[in-house]
Design an enzyme around this catalytic site. Structure first.
Site, PDB file in Angstrom:
ATOM      1  N   ARG A   1     114.149 166.331 113.908  1.00  0.00           N
ATOM      2  CA  ARG A   1     113.122 165.283 113.986  1.00  0.00           C
ATOM      3  C   ARG A   1     111.753 165.740 113.485  1.00  0.00           C
ATOM      4  NH1 ARG A   1     115.819 164.186 119.061  1.00  0.00           N
ATOM      5  NH2 ARG A   1     117.083 162.307 118.865  1.00  0.00           N
TER       6      ARG A   1
ATOM      7  N   GLU B   1     100.272 162.188  84.464  1.00  0.00           N
ATOM      8  CA  GLU B   1      99.698 161.695  85.721  1.00  0.00           C
ATOM      9  C   GLU B   1      98.175 161.798  85.714  1.00  0.00           C
ATOM     10  OE1 GLU B   1     101.149 160.103  88.103  1.00  0.00           O
ATOM     11  OE2 GLU B   1     103.271 160.430  87.629  1.00  0.00           O
TER      12      GLU B   1
ATOM     13  N   GLU C   1     100.912 152.655 101.463  1.00  0.00           N
ATOM     14  CA  GLU C   1     101.157 151.889 100.245  1.00  0.00           C
ATOM     15  C   GLU C   1     101.354 150.391 100.511  1.00  0.00           C
ATOM     16  OE1 GLU C   1     103.391 152.701  95.991  1.00  0.00           O
ATOM     17  OE2 GLU C   1     104.422 153.293  97.826  1.00  0.00           O
TER      18      GLU C   1
ATOM     19  N   HIS D   1     109.908 154.612  85.651  1.00  0.00           N
ATOM     20  CA  HIS D   1     111.005 155.050  86.516  1.00  0.00           C
ATOM     21  C   HIS D   1     112.342 154.481  86.054  1.00  0.00           C
ATOM     22  CE1 HIS D   1     108.814 156.481  90.432  1.00  0.00           C
ATOM     23  NE2 HIS D   1     108.951 157.438  89.533  1.00  0.00           N
TER      24      HIS D   1
END
Length: 355
Positions: free
Chosen positions: A115, A179, A227, A242
């Protein structure tokens, strides 16, 4: 260079980064330390990194085979099993030393093992320095679909040492440069204009260009960590990019593209769409197209390539309610998110790219 404060973690640069890392190790009682690398960074970067490490912790190196095709859940399972066999627990620390595949996958492995255990990113490629390691996105691909499985979870710190770029081939440097160009196009016109004549750039000052690129991405992410809004600006060039990258990855008749090579094409295509939607003018579009094409080789698209690329768009993570969403530039240095684009205009963009 001054450290940059991101959401809940710092981004350190060069020598100061190692000082911060060793202080972090001293102040936190970790049980053991695992360094995740691929076979490239194990050979070229790990020998440079280990002498900087000041700790009595047991250090284990976990290596996997380099390449986007290994950024999948099967590799994660293998690493989770190794962590278990080597006695990793909730107080272990994971350091991800490598490019975007290593930081994306390593962050996901650490975020989900027991976790979640602490992790630190040390990016070694230009792409991972200015993009993959900043922002808290960690994940893997689902087949040929990019980054479909993942979490948003921040590292304890990011350490950017530009000396690792001495080990990067030129095509990897160009991949990362895409980028940086994107950051200028969506956020900072003056920054974009610094790249219009690459021959005039003093690469002795390249650290400052990297720093500004990281700064831009961090400024955007801090406003919108998950986002929901402005962070979608960072997807400029990526909706089509992509899909192109995924198509070339799965098609045995195509040469696999580096991420930045696909995004460079995506930025030209999406700039054409921006022009046709009257968001930028013709002069701005021609400047973008000619500048990017002067850096990257043309990608050849056959007539039968376009339809499967368009079909891949529907799987894009940015899509909402079945609608394909684009982030388009609204003048160089500004962005307009949540834009729908009809297939006819996308087809025209591919035709224009070939011209």
């Amino acid at each position: 260079m001054q450290s940059i404060q991101a959401n809940s973690y710092p981004i350190h640069f060069n020598e100061k980064g190692y000082e911060a890392l060793n202080l972090h190790l001293k102040e936190n009682k970790y049980s053991n330390l695992f360094i995740i690398v691929d076979d490239n960074t194990n050979e070229f970067c790990l020998p440079k990194f280990l002498p900087f490490l000041e700790t009595d912790l047991t250090i284990e190196i976990i290596e996997f085979e380099a390449g986007e095709h290994n950024k999948n859940i099967e590799t994660c399972v293998q690493i989770w099993n190794v962590l278990t066999e080597l006695g990793a627990d909730r107080k272990s620390l994971v350091i991800n030393l490598g490019g975007g595949v290593v930081t994306d996958l390593g962050g996901f492995v650490a975020s989900t093992f027991k976790r979640g255990v602490d992790f630190i990113h040390i990016p070694t490629t230009l792409l991972s320095m200015v993009d993959a390691s900043v922002g808290g996105k960690n994940g893997v691909d689902l087949g040929n679909l990019k980054n479909q499985i993942g979490v948003i979870n921040v590292p304890k710190m990011v350490l950017i040492d530009t000396q690792y770029l001495n080990t990067s081939p030129q095509n990897e440097m160009r991949s990362g440069l895409a980028e940086m160009l994107k950051h200028g196009l969506i956020y900072d016109k003056e920054y974009w204009e610094q790249f219009l004549d690459l021959k005039a750039i003093d690469f002795a000052d390249f650290d400052e260009l990297i720093y500004r690129s990281v700064e831009i991405k961090n400024e955007i992410v801090k406003q919108d960590p998950t986002e929901k809004n402005i962070r979608k600006a960072l997807n400029f060039g990526h909706t089509l990019g992509h899909a192109i990258e995924s198509y070339f990855l799965e098609n045995e008749n195509k040469t696999t593209l580096l991420h930045g090579e696909a995004i460079a094409v995506g930025m030209i295509l999406e700039s054409y769409i921006s022009w046709n939607k009257n968001l930028i003018n013709q002069e701005e579009y021609f400047q973008i197209k000619s500048s990017i094409k002067s850096i990257y080789d043309d990608i050849v698209f056959e007539e039968n390539d376009i339809e499967p690329i368009l079909e891949l768009l529907i799987h894009d993570k940015k899509n909402e309610y079945g609608n394909i969403q684009f982030a388009l530039i609204e003048g160089i240095g500004n962005i307009k998110i949540n834009q729908s684009v009809e297939n006819e205009l996308i087809l025209k963009a591919f035709l224009d790219y070939k011209s």
